[in-house]
Design a protein around this motif. Sequence first.
Motif, mmCIF file in Angstrom:
data_model
loop_
_atom_site.group_PDB
_atom_site.id
_atom_site.type_symbol
_atom_site.label_atom_id
_atom_site.label_comp_id
_atom_site.label_asym_id
_atom_site.label_seq_id
_atom_site.Cartn_x
_atom_site.Cartn_y
_atom_site.Cartn_z
ATOM 1 N N LYS A 4 20.310 -40.979 -30.469
ATOM 2 C CA LYS A 4 19.529 -39.802 -30.075
ATOM 3 C C LYS A 4 18.043 -39.955 -30.407
ATOM 4 N N HIS A 6 15.983 -40.592 -28.200
ATOM 5 C CA HIS A 6 15.434 -39.941 -27.003
ATOM 6 C C HIS A 6 16.589 -39.184 -26.363
ATOM 7 N N PRO A 7 16.312 -38.025 -25.745
ATOM 8 C CA PRO A 7 17.414 -37.277 -25.130
ATOM 9 C C PRO A 7 18.280 -38.100 -24.188
ATOM 10 N N ARG A 34 17.162 -31.035 -21.149
ATOM 11 C CA ARG A 34 16.789 -32.035 -22.149
ATOM 12 C C ARG A 34 16.062 -31.313 -23.276
ATOM 13 N N GLY A 35 16.509 -31.547 -24.520
ATOM 14 C CA GLY A 35 15.818 -30.977 -25.664
ATOM 15 C C GLY A 35 16.033 -29.486 -25.863
ATOM 16 N N TRP A 36 17.054 -28.931 -25.254
ATOM 17 C CA TRP A 36 17.368 -27.507 -25.385
ATOM 18 C C TRP A 36 18.825 -27.363 -25.812
ATOM 19 N N ARG A 64 21.430 -30.004 -28.434
ATOM 20 C CA ARG A 64 19.999 -29.864 -28.156
ATOM 21 C C ARG A 64 19.346 -31.230 -27.936
ATOM 22 N N HIS A 65 19.698 -32.204 -28.759
ATOM 23 C CA HIS A 65 19.036 -33.507 -28.738
ATOM 24 C C HIS A 65 19.756 -34.443 -27.774
ATOM 25 N N HIS A 67 20.511 -35.262 -23.184
ATOM 26 C CA HIS A 67 20.372 -34.965 -21.762
ATOM 27 C C HIS A 67 21.744 -34.514 -21.285
ATOM 28 N N ASP A 86 12.003 -28.508 -18.652
ATOM 29 C CA ASP A 86 13.135 -29.403 -18.893
ATOM 30 C C ASP A 86 14.487 -28.702 -18.799
#
Length: 397
Positions: A4, A6-7, A34-36, A64-65, A67, A86
């Motif tokens: 993780k 990067h998403p 992504r990121g939510w 959250r972390h 895709h 995103d």
Amino acid sequence: MKLKQHPDDFRVEELTDLDPSADGPFAFYRLEKRGWSTPDALQAVRQRWKIDLQRVSCGGLKDRHAHTIQYFSIFRGPQRNLSHNDVGVTYLGQRAEPYASSSVRGNLFRLTLRDLNPDEVTAAQAALEAVRVQGVPNYFDDQRFGSVSPEGREFIAKSLVLGHFEEALRLALAAPYAHDRAAAKREKAVLREHWGDWPLLRERLPRGHPLDVVSFLAHRPDDFRGAVSRLHPELHGLYLAAYQSHLWNRMLARWLEQQVPAEHLSLIQVRLGTLPFPRQLSQETQAALSALRLPLPSSRQKLDEDDPRLALMRSVLAEEGLEPRQLQVKGVRTMFFSKGDRAALCLPAHLEHERGTDEKHPGRQKLTLSFELPRGAYATLIVKRITVSPSPASVEA
């Protein structure tokens, strides 16, 4: 090993067989983010479209972390798409029923493990071949226990079961957690410092859910059961599920310890301690584990006295000072433990892997995995199984 970073290193897609072309009052959507977190993403959608929470239904929560792709429905929702920081929402059609967890067939994962040396990649690949054949124990993983106090491992649900409603409320509103944001840390510090002085807290707390609960106690200072019932309804299930899942994990761990020789087990570290994972299983034990379904501990479970799973449940609960009949929250109708069972073994489907040069870490390698898991299974358990150097189960945790 790093996961993780990067998403897109952790991609998960919800799988469903629902046909969105039916008629009905429920608008059906695809949610890509992504990121939510799922709740935050859906809250953003609701705010943009001015939709009440009660009209929205989804199949589960996604990290959250990462895709992620998942689905949700809105009762009489708008028939249009949305793009927001995103978060992408695509309207797919209409349904006669809301989308729910029962609508999810499974999840498709694509994970990238980074910052590995060649020996670590080779060992992980060998472990993956073992996982392909014998799977992994279907434990609930760390994501399930976000509501558990990280210091004392205190379960809100255990306090509720014991009738300690004030203690449960204190844990729910004031216990610190590692991922608390600055505002939450300040609010919880005020709650801990002035706990019990409800009129003062009513003046000191900002607008929000804790203030609503404190305001209730300012008028009814001894009614902690009533205050607990005023916690967000979605939190009720999270609190009970965390404790129930912890008990279930211990039941499965005990079964493995009883059925598998100690020299064939390894202990793998998880958030709440260690859990045994088999390195080697006999054909007979593999078949028994594949067929095993363990009940979710609850007062509503009705098992025959000669069912060995009942003895397993009782032994785990006895260590908690409880009996199965006590696993209920008396006087709060919206709080009850789930009834059902869960497969003891998780066997990934379509498991593939590929090693390569890690472009983010010069001189290091990466390992990319793809596989499908049934609903409710955790991809992170497979990562732990193939990357953590397990300690022998004979060593006391």
